[in-house]
Write a protein that holds these residues in place. Structure first.
Motif, mmCIF file in Angstrom:
data_model
loop_
_atom_site.group_PDB
_atom_site.id
_atom_site.type_symbol
_atom_site.label_atom_id
_atom_site.label_comp_id
_atom_site.label_asym_id
_atom_site.label_seq_id
_atom_site.Cartn_x
_atom_site.Cartn_y
_atom_site.Cartn_z
ATOM 1 N N GLN A 1 -9.564 7.277 0.609
ATOM 2 C CA GLN A 1 -8.741 8.291 1.258
ATOM 3 C C GLN A 1 -7.330 8.318 0.672
ATOM 4 N N LEU A 2 -6.796 7.135 0.404
ATOM 5 C CA LEU A 2 -5.461 7.058 -0.188
ATOM 6 C C LEU A 2 -5.445 7.618 -1.608
ATOM 7 N N VAL B 1 0.854 -1.200 0.000
ATOM 8 C CA VAL B 1 0.000 0.000 0.000
ATOM 9 C C VAL B 1 0.883 1.242 0.000
ATOM 10 N N ALA C 1 -0.440 8.512 4.588
ATOM 11 C CA ALA C 1 -1.001 7.184 4.330
ATOM 12 C C ALA C 1 -0.622 6.216 5.451
ATOM 13 N N LEU D 1 -5.864 0.522 -5.646
ATOM 14 C CA LEU D 1 -5.736 0.818 -4.216
ATOM 15 C C LEU D 1 -6.701 -0.030 -3.394
ATOM 16 N N ARG E 1 2.879 9.843 1.616
ATOM 17 C CA ARG E 1 3.206 8.521 2.163
ATOM 18 C C ARG E 1 3.101 8.538 3.684
#
Length: 184
Positions: free
Chosen positions: A148-149, A82, A176, A132, A173
């Motif tokens: 959201q990512l 991810v 995240a 994702l 990042r």
């Protein structure tokens, strides 16, 4: 020059010129000059600039999907996979020819007046979101995290282009990672 070679040269030249200057600023003559393909052949293959723009976007979509998949391949840990999406963005933002996301940029230029361009951009962004979602699902995290990512990633793309800095990838990042930790 055969049609396949001419087509590849046209798409290469158009993609580079559109990336550097934007779609509307680039005329067919500049694409002809940049590709080395005759104007007659160009118009045989692409009777309208819109068709060339669509072909460039479709080809770019396939390239980005393949690049991202290849980039993620070495990562075994689902959570690291991810976060590796943002490492992919960092590497992309550091390329000399990075001018932002082709799909965001082209949608901004033409999305309101060209339905085909708008649809290609939407399809690309939906595929990115689907990627994702798959990564988040494999990590055992809530599906809403993927949305959201995606916002973080797309925001990083736009911000990196505007600021001409790769830093937004690392910032996204880090955000995240916080979201992943909160989801657990």
């Amino acid at each position: 020059m055969d049609a396949d070679t001419a087509d590849a040269k046209l798409l290469d030249a158009a993609e580079a010129l559109f990336n550097e200057h934007g779609v509307q600023a680039v005329g067919m003559d500049a694409i002809r000059s940049g590709s080395g393909v005759s104007l007659k052949r160009l118009y045989q293959l692409y009777p309208a600039k819109d068709r060339l723009v669509e072909a460039v976007l479709n080809r770019r979509d396939l390239a980005v999907r393949a690049e991202l998949a290849a980039f993620l391949e070495p990562y075994d840990d689902p959570h690291e996979r991810v976060l590796a999406v943002f490492d992919y963005l960092d590497a992309w933002f550091r390329r000399e020819d990075f001018r932002g996301c082709t799909f965001i940029n082209t949608f901004g230029e033409l999305g309101g007046v060209n339905d085909a361009v708008a649809q290609i951009a939407r399809t690309h962004k939906a595929a990115f979101l689907a990627c994702l979602r798959e990564l988040v699902e494999d990590a055992g995290e809530p599906a809403a995290l993927a949305d959201q990512l995606a916002i973080l990633a797309n925001g990083a793309m736009a911000t990196a282009a505007i600021t001409q800095s790769p830093d937004p990838a690392g910032q996204a990042r880090a955000a995240a990672a916080v979201l992943l930790a909160a989801a657990r």
